[in-house]
Scaffold this active site. Structure first.
Site, PDB file in Angstrom:
ATOM      1  N   GLU A  53      64.439  55.836  87.484  1.00  0.00           N
ATOM      2  CA  GLU A  53      64.312  55.958  86.131  1.00  0.00           C
ATOM      3  C   GLU A  53      62.934  55.377  85.835  1.00  0.00           C
ATOM      4  O   GLU A  53      62.398  55.767  84.160  1.00  0.00           O
ATOM      5  CB  GLU A  53      65.130  54.118  86.127  1.00  0.00           C
ATOM      6  CG  GLU A  53      66.813  54.425  85.906  1.00  0.00           C
ATOM      7  CD  GLU A  53      67.062  55.048  84.703  1.00  0.00           C
ATOM      8  OE1 GLU A  53      66.583  54.985  83.836  1.00  0.00           O
ATOM      9  OE2 GLU A  53      68.437  56.079  84.335  1.00  0.00           O
ATOM     10  N   GLU A  66      76.485  58.769  72.077  1.00  0.00           N
ATOM     11  CA  GLU A  66      75.451  59.152  71.907  1.00  0.00           C
ATOM     12  C   GLU A  66      75.106  60.382  71.919  1.00  0.00           C
ATOM     13  O   GLU A  66      73.995  60.462  71.249  1.00  0.00           O
ATOM     14  CB  GLU A  66      75.175  59.160  74.523  1.00  0.00           C
ATOM     15  CG  GLU A  66      74.269  57.573  73.946  1.00  0.00           C
ATOM     16  CD  GLU A  66      74.469  57.212  75.566  1.00  0.00           C
ATOM     17  OE1 GLU A  66      74.208  58.229  76.685  1.00  0.00           O
ATOM     18  OE2 GLU A  66      75.114  55.844  76.189  1.00  0.00           O
ATOM     19  N   ASP A  91      65.613  62.025  76.943  1.00  0.00           N
ATOM     20  CA  ASP A  91      67.100  61.934  76.975  1.00  0.00           C
ATOM     21  C   ASP A  91      67.947  62.121  76.986  1.00  0.00           C
ATOM     22  O   ASP A  91      69.208  62.145  77.434  1.00  0.00           O
ATOM     23  CB  ASP A  91      66.873  59.986  76.426  1.00  0.00           C
ATOM     24  CG  ASP A  91      67.683  59.219  77.689  1.00  0.00           C
ATOM     25  OD1 ASP A  91      67.665  59.295  78.802  1.00  0.00           O
ATOM     26  OD2 ASP A  91      68.462  58.422  77.030  1.00  0.00           O
TER      27      ASP A  91
HETATM   28  C1  HMH Z   1      67.839  58.518  81.833  1.00  0.00           C
HETATM   29  N1  HMH Z   1      69.182  56.485  81.903  1.00  0.00           N
HETATM   30  C2  HMH Z   1      68.140  57.221  82.112  1.00  0.00           C
HETATM   31  N2  HMH Z   1      69.036  57.857  80.126  1.00  0.00           N
HETATM   32  C3  HMH Z   1      70.393  57.392  80.039  1.00  0.00           C
HETATM   33  N3  HMH Z   1      70.669  56.868  78.625  1.00  0.00           N
HETATM   34  C4  HMH Z   1      70.574  56.358  80.738  1.00  0.00           C
HETATM   35  C5  HMH Z   1      70.323  56.171  81.755  1.00  0.00           C
HETATM   36  C6  HMH Z   1      71.893  55.297  80.055  1.00  0.00           C
HETATM   37  O1  HMH Z   1      72.688  56.224  79.599  1.00  0.00           O
END
Ligand code: HMH
Length: 221
Positions: free
Chosen positions: A210, A88, A47
Site C-alpha cells: 500500500e 468501484e 487504482d
Molecule cells: C491499492 N488498495 C488499493 N486500491 C484499492 N482500491 C483498495 C486498496 C481498496 O479496495
C-alpha cells in the site's frame, strides 16, 4: 465490538507500519488540500487497474469461504465485497472521464504490478482461508482509514475530491471493514501458530504494498 482480537494486537505491534500506510504523504496532501492533481490522476488510473486485478483475488476468497468457513454469514460479507468492486469499476470509468484520464492507455507501474502479483499469489489453493481473509481485511482497511481521515473535521480536502474520499470513507464501507475484521479475528482465534505467522506476514506485506502504491501515485517510482 472486539478489541482483544489478533488484528488489534497486530495493529498495536505494527502501529508505525500501519500509520505509514494510512497516513501517507499523498493522503495527507489530499487532506490538507495541497494535492497535486496530476498525482491524483495518476493514482486514479493505476487504482482502476488494481481494482480490476482484485476481482480474481476476491473471487478466490469467496471460494475459500465456501469451502473452509464454518459460518455462512462470511459469504454474505465477501459477496458484498464483490458487489463493491463492481461499483468501484463503474465509478472509476465515470471518474476517469470526468478528469480526462484515458483508461485504455494506462500502463501499470512497477509498484502496481508487484502488488497485483502478490494478490495473484494469494489466490492459490494452498493459501489458507484465514490468511486470505486477513489480507483482504488489510487491503480494504487501509483505504477506509486513509480516505476517512480526509473527511474528518478540520480536513481541507478539495470539494472535487470529496466524492472519491466518500467512496472508501463512508460509514457503510467502515461497517463492511469491521465485518471483515471480525471474520479475520474469528478465523485467527482458531488458527495454528503456523497460519498465524503467515497471516501476520501477509498483513505486513499488504501494508508495504500500500505504501508502494501511494508512492507511485506521487510519481516516485
Ligand atoms: C491499492 N488498495 C488499493 N486500491 C484499492 N482500491 C483498495 C486498496 C481498496 O479496495
Amino acid at each position: 465490538s472486539n478489541n482483544t482480537g489478533m488484528i488489534e494486537e497486530w495493529l498495536r505491534k505494527h502501529r508505525l507500519v500501519y500509520t505509514g500506510a494510512t497516513r501517507h504523504p499523498f493522503i495527507l496532501s489530499v487532506r490538507d488540500g495541497s494535492v497535486d492533481l496530476s498525482s491524483f490522476k495518476r493514482w486514479l488510473g493505476q487504482d482502476y487497474l488494481f481494482v480490476k486485478a482484485c476481482v480474481p483475488f476476491v473471487a478466490s476468497v469467496l471460494l475459500k469461504a465456501c469451502k473452509e468457513s464454518d459460518d455462512s454469514s462470511d459469504m454474505e460479507v465477501i459477496l458484498g465485497g464483490v458487489a463493491s468492486i463492481n461499483d468501484e469499476i463503474a465509478w472509476f470509468m465515470k471518474e476517469a472521464s470526468k478528469w480526462g484520464v484515458p483508461l485504455t492507455s494506462i500502463v501499470p507501474q512497477k509498484a502496481n504490478l508487484d502488488y497485483c502479483r502478490f494478490l495473484e499469489s494469494l489466490t492459490r489453493s494452498d493459501v489458507e482461508y484465514t490468511v486470505a481473509i486477513t489480507a483482504f481485511w488489510a487491503i480494504e482497511a487501509v483505504y477506509q482509514e486513509s480516505f476517512a481521515h480526509c473527511l474528518e473535521d478540520g480536513s481541507k480536502t478539495p470539494e472535487e475530491l470529496k466524492e472519491t474520499c466518500q467512496r472508501w470513507g463512508n460509514e457503510g464501507f467502515s461497517q463492511y471493514c469491521h465485518c471483515l475484521r471480525n471474520i479475520a479475528n474469528r478465523c485467527l482465534q482458531k488458527a495454528t501458530d503456523d497460519v498465524l505467522s503467515k497471516a501476520e506476514e501477509v498483513v505486513l506485506r499488504v501494508l508495504e504494498h500500500e505504501v508502494g502504491f501511494w508512492n507511485m501515485s506521487r510519481g516516485e517510482s
